[in-house]
Structures are given as C-alpha cells and as structure tokens.
Design a protein around this motif. Structure first.
Motif, mmCIF file in Angstrom:
data_model
loop_
_atom_site.group_PDB
_atom_site.id
_atom_site.type_symbol
_atom_site.label_atom_id
_atom_site.label_comp_id
_atom_site.label_asym_id
_atom_site.label_seq_id
_atom_site.Cartn_x
_atom_site.Cartn_y
_atom_site.Cartn_z
ATOM 1 N N SER A 70 0.952 -1.170 0.079
ATOM 2 C CA SER A 70 0.051 -0.020 -0.004
ATOM 3 C C SER A 70 0.837 1.215 -0.061
ATOM 4 O O SER A 70 0.598 2.303 -0.563
ATOM 5 N N LEU A 71 1.944 1.245 0.728
ATOM 6 C CA LEU A 71 2.803 2.347 0.627
ATOM 7 C C LEU A 71 3.357 2.531 -0.669
ATOM 8 O O LEU A 71 3.736 3.680 -1.053
ATOM 9 N N GLU A 72 3.788 1.348 -1.277
ATOM 10 C CA GLU A 72 4.707 1.571 -2.581
ATOM 11 C C GLU A 72 3.676 2.169 -3.709
ATOM 12 O O GLU A 72 4.112 2.810 -4.379
ATOM 13 N N HIS A 73 2.281 1.751 -3.556
ATOM 14 C CA HIS A 73 1.303 2.523 -4.460
ATOM 15 C C HIS A 73 0.708 3.940 -4.189
ATOM 16 O O HIS A 73 -0.153 4.373 -4.702
ATOM 17 N N GLY A 74 1.435 4.445 -3.167
ATOM 18 C CA GLY A 74 1.200 5.684 -2.816
ATOM 19 C C GLY A 74 0.308 6.269 -1.741
ATOM 20 O O GLY A 74 0.130 7.158 -1.346
ATOM 21 N N PHE A 75 -0.110 5.099 -1.225
ATOM 22 C CA PHE A 75 -1.172 5.468 0.101
ATOM 23 C C PHE A 75 -0.227 5.765 1.211
ATOM 24 O O PHE A 75 0.556 5.301 1.416
ATOM 25 N N ARG A 76 -0.955 6.448 2.095
ATOM 26 C CA ARG A 76 -0.050 7.067 3.440
ATOM 27 C C ARG A 76 -0.924 7.103 4.468
ATOM 28 O O ARG A 76 -2.035 7.444 4.419
#
Length: 599
Positions: free
Chosen positions: A582-588
């Motif tokens: 999820s972090l790699e796909h831009g979610f923060r």
C-alpha cells in the motif's frame, strides 16, 4: 446568499397569510405559489444532479472521461443561489408590476408569444452575448468561472458570477415582461417557461448523451432547434464553438458549429457501461446517509458525514427514500474512480447498518450481496471488496473467478502502525472481531502486553497463542495503559474509566462516540489516497477528503498487485506484505494532529 434566503421569508409569510385570510376576490394565486415554485425548481435540479451522477458512474453514453475533483464541487456548491436570486426578483416584480397580479391559469396566445419570443430575441441575443463573454476582456473577468468546469454536471449550468446572472435574467425576462404588458401572461406560461429553461440547462450540461437518434431521424430540422449534451460539451472543451443557448440554429447561421458535433454525438450514444476491475461493496449507514452519498447532495458528500439538525425537517423525503431502497431491492452504483490503469466502482447495498443487526434481515441482505458478487463475476470483475467476511459466498459458489477481499489484513496493519513508538502496553476493548483477534495476536507475539477487560475475549485469544506469546495477554480490571484499541460496543461508561490523555485507536469500521474531551480519538483504519486516484470528489462516510478506509484500500492494492487470492473468512493475508504494498502504491498513513484538551 444567506441574507437573500432570509429576505424571502417575510414575502413567503405575507403571501400565505394574504391568501388564507383575505377576501377571496383579492387572493393572488400567482403570488402565493412563488415560494413553492422555487422549492419545486430546487427539487427538479437535484433530481437531475442525482440522475447524472448515477449515469456517469455507470459509464454508458458518457461523453468525457476527464474527472471531477473537490475544487469543482466546492465551486458549484451554491448552485441554488440563482434560484434564490430569481425568487427575490419575482417577489419584487409582483409587488411593483400591477399586471402580474391575479394571472389566469392559462392563455393560449401568451404561451405562443412566449415560444416565439424565446426562439427569436432570446436565443439571438444570448448567442451574441455569449460570444462577447468569450472576448478575453470579459472572459477573464466573468465567464472563465463557468468554464473552470471542463467536465460539466447539471448544476454547472448555473455557476456564473453575479453580473452574468443579472444579464441572463434580463434576457429571459423578455418573454415574461412582454406577455405581462400585453396582458397575455398566465401562471402556466410563466412556470412553464422557467421550467423549460431549467430542464434544458440541466439536460445540456449532463456528461452523458441521452437524446435518442430517432428523434432527429423522424424530424431532421430538430437538429437546429434542440441541442444535445455532447453538442454543449464541445463548447466546454473547445471554447470557441457551439455558442448557442438551447437552439443550435445560430451556430449554423454564423459558422460557429463544431465540425465534430455529429461524430461525438453518435460515438457517445453507442458507448456501453464500464466494466470495472474492482468493485467496493458498501451499504448505507443511517437513514440520513442517503443525502451524503455522491448521488445525494453533492456538497454534503464532499464533506465528512456529520449530523445536521435541519435534515430532520426532511423526514418525509427521508422516509420516501427508505421506501425506494426497500422496494428497489438491489445494489446500485454510486461512484467510479481510476487508479493507474484500473477502473474502480463503488456499489451500495440498499440496507442500513441497523438492518445488519436484525436476524430476520440476514437472509435478505445475504441475497443482495450474493447477487452483487455474481453480477461482478459475470462482468469479469477481478476483485470485489467486502466490508464483511465473504467465506459464506465462497462455500456456496466455489467456482467464483472474482476474488473476495474483506480488507482485514490492511486494517490490522494500520492499527499496528498507529500505536505510538515506545508503547509497551495496550488495552483491547470492544466487540471481538477478526481484526481485533489478529491485532491482539500480532502484538502478543511481538512482545507487547495486551490487557483485556472481558473474560470471554481473553479465553478466545489465549487459545490461539503459544505459551510464550500467551504470557503477554492479561485479564485485568485495572487499566494501566493510555493506549486503547477499541471496537464496536465500547460504552461511554468504559471510556470514562480511561486516564486523562488516553488515545483511542479504533479497529472497527465505525468510530466510537467521542465522550471524552480530554482524550485523543484516531479515525477508523484508513489511509490517505495518492494523487493519481482520479475522480475522487466525495468523502467516505466520516473520513476526511481523499481518505479511504482500509477495507477499500485493500481491494485496490490486491487488484494493482494482481495477487489473485481471496481474503475473507478466517484467512488473514500477509499483514506486512499488504502494508508495504500500500505504501509503494502511494497510500499514506494518516497523521493525527489533534491534541486532547487537558484543561
């Protein structure tokens, strides 16, 4: 416009009083119907807004694939201002123009004059006014505000600076004043003409084509008399063509018709429904949540869900909407998004949260969810995100190609990563769920002490732990920690037992009621959406703008990673794996900025 709304109240009261208590010979039906007519106009516009948003979410006959964002919703939230402005002018006109008193219901000659005056002077003058507004001097000062919306919605039609509203009202007053001063006006000609303007404005600003081609085949000259949504859409994308109001005749006469008008019209007509890669399945929460859907009030949907006292005044509409959802009996599309190359849709089950707690509703709800899953499977949807466990449907339909994701693993990951660094003890409280047990197991195995206040919860968690991890689970009435992991069922009394400055971190889908002002409340498990998620113009329940629940994000990540596995029932996907993805796909993760009031 708040003052403008209040200005109309004395007129409305006076009109009602005069009609009810004056001598029948002095009653003015036209005067007393001004305010109800304004409300009818607002309802008319709202129906167009809801219908348009539903159709564009489906994708059939959509004209432009560009997206609507929060800035456009904010710019267009005061769409009813022009109706209020019109209402004030109607009341003033009725007061000072004696010919407007006691209008008859119908006059044929007045209706004919209204049609002729619109087709002639109004359309002609509007065309040249519109061209003038596209001169750089006027465009930069006035008309650019309207053209800020490339993708139009019905309400875009009335989003103009005040000066333009005055000019347009003056134009549309030509038939109204002429029929008044020639004593040919009637209630029907007035109301009918204004309703016609609203209808054509709303229809022409939809971002989907819906004018049947057979109408132009039956009567070819109609193409000069009625514009289409795709015709006007080109004006918003090309700027220098298709200036006409409702009748393209003057664009043909003066050579400003866009040459691609016919092509875009025909291509939009044959466009099919979108086939999504991912469906997020949700449901209504409270009866008034229908207004907070993207299909409801756009301004409400663009803000986190909160109770508004004046919605209680709409209880007849609320009950009517509940009856509609009860009768309709199937899921419906409320939103579409784009994530990279993946098409996302949100479908709503027409059931409220309280109905999920009713045993006699269980079979009906399961049937609705099952139908939605089978429909998604038939359409070729890759992933379907569920807010609840879906193992029941997997056992019933083992041949399903669509993957069912309940998002529990990401919810667990978010809760674990919300615990402040350096924490050694947490309190676990709330109804036991898959997420709660998984959080407790992860914490105990990681060496953190977990205190639970419920003996049954303690026994269930203890049974799943090895002896070493089990040493970190405690059943205690004392509450040593200021970090509480909470779920549904947390009472106000239990919150009062927490120490001042305690942080409540929900692991449930619904937030706890905030009882303590001296404590900090996190949001339910959620993440900030990356900028490349498109068409995000509404809030998900109580979450802030551009924030998505863990259960929704998990489905997106599964689809983007193409993991092609189910995550439901007792299955918990790799917690660390989905967190990193999820972090790699831009979610923060959300940053909680609010501090408790310790005074």
């Amino acid at each position: 416009m708040g003052m403008a709304r209040r200005l109309q109240v004395p007129w409305a009261i006076h009109a009602t009083y005069s009609y009810m208590f004056k001598d029948p010979s002095h009653r003015d039906f036209g005067y007393v119907t001004i305010f109800p007519f304004l409300l009818t106009r607002m309802l008319h516009n709202q129906l167009w807004i809801s219908y348009s948003r539903y159709r564009t979410a489906k994708g059939s006959n959509r004209i432009i694939d560009k997206n609507i964002e929060f800035d456009q919703v904010d710019r267009e939230r005061n769409w009813d201002d022009q109706i209020i402005f019109n209402g004030i002018l109607f009341y003033i006109g009725n007061t000072y123009i004696k010919e407007s008193h006691n209008l008859p219901w119908w006059r044929t000659d007045g209706v004919v004059w209204t049609i002729l005056l619109h087709a002639g002077p109004v359309e002609f003058l509007y065309y040249w006014l519109h061209r003038a507004l596209h001169h750089h001097f006027l465009y930069s000062r006035y008309h650019s505000h309207h053209h800020s919306s490339i993708v139009t919605e019905p309400i875009t039609s009335v989003i103009h600076p005040f000066g333009e509203h005055v000019a347009y009202f003056a134009l549309f007053s030509i038939p109204l004043l002429t029929t008044l001063w020639t004593s040919t006006a009637s209630v029907v000609s007035f109301a009918g003409y204004i309703t016609y303007i609203d209808f054509m404005n709303n229809m022409g600003h939809c971002n989907f084509e819906h004018i049947p081609k057979r109408l132009f085949s039956i009567f070819p000259p109609l193409k000069y008399l009625v514009y289409t949504p795709s015709y006007h859409s080109l004006h918003h994308t090309q700027f220098r063509t298709n200036y006409s109001l409702f009748m393209p005749f003057y664009d043909y006469v003066y050579g400003t018709m866009d040459k691609s008008s016919d092509t875009l019209y025909e291509s939009s007509l044959v466009r099919k429904d979108d086939i999504p890669d991912l469906v997020h399945l949700t449901h209504l929460t409270t009866p008034e949540s229908i207004y907070h859907l993207r299909l409801g009030f756009a301004s409400f949907a663009s803000e986190p869900h909160k109770s508004r006292w004046y919605l209680w005044l709409m209880w007849p509409v609320t009950i009517w909407s509940m009856m509609i959802t009860w009768i309709y009996g199937r899921t419906f599309i409320v939103e579409r998004n784009i994530f990279k190359n993946h098409k996302l849709q949100t479908w709503a089950v027409p059931k409220y949260t309280i109905q999920y707690c009713m045993h006699w509703q269980k079979e009906w709800i399961n049937n609705l969810i099952e139908d939605a899953i089978l429909e998604a499977d038939e359409k070729g949807v890759k992933e379907e995100g569920l807010n609840r466990n879906g193992d029941f449907f997997l056992r019933k339909h083992p041949q399903l190609k669509v993957k069912l994701i309940d998002g529990s693993s990401l919810a667990v990951a978010i809760v674990l990563n919300s615990i402040p660094k350096g924490t050694t003890q947490v309190v676990l409280r709330g109804n036991p769920t898959k997420v709660a047990y998984s959080v407790a197991l992860a914490l105990c195995e990681g060496g953190m002490q977990v205190f639970t206040l419920n003996e049954d919860d303690y026994k269930r968690i203890k049974a799943k732990l090895n002896s070493e991890a089990g040493n970190n689970l405690f059943l205690s009435k004392n509450i040593p920690s200021k970090i509480w992991l909470v779920g549904d069922g947390l009472s106000e009394t239990e919150q009062l037992k927490a120490s001042k400055g305690t942080m409540f971190i929900p692991f449930s889908q619904f937030p706890p009621k905030k009882t303590r002002k001296d404590c900090l409340y996190n949001t339910t498990p959620a993440m900030m959406a990356p900028k490349h998620i498109e068409n995000l113009d509404s809030c998900e329940n109580w979450l802030p703008r551009r924030v998505m629940s863990a259960w929704r994000v998990a489905g997106i990540v599964h689809a983007a990673e193409e993991w092609n596995v189910h995550e439901c029932g007792n299955v918990v996907f790799g917690i660390e794996k989905i967190w990193k993805a999820s972090l790699e796909h831009g979610f923060r993760p959300l940053v909680v900025c609010a501090e408790p009031n310790l005074n």
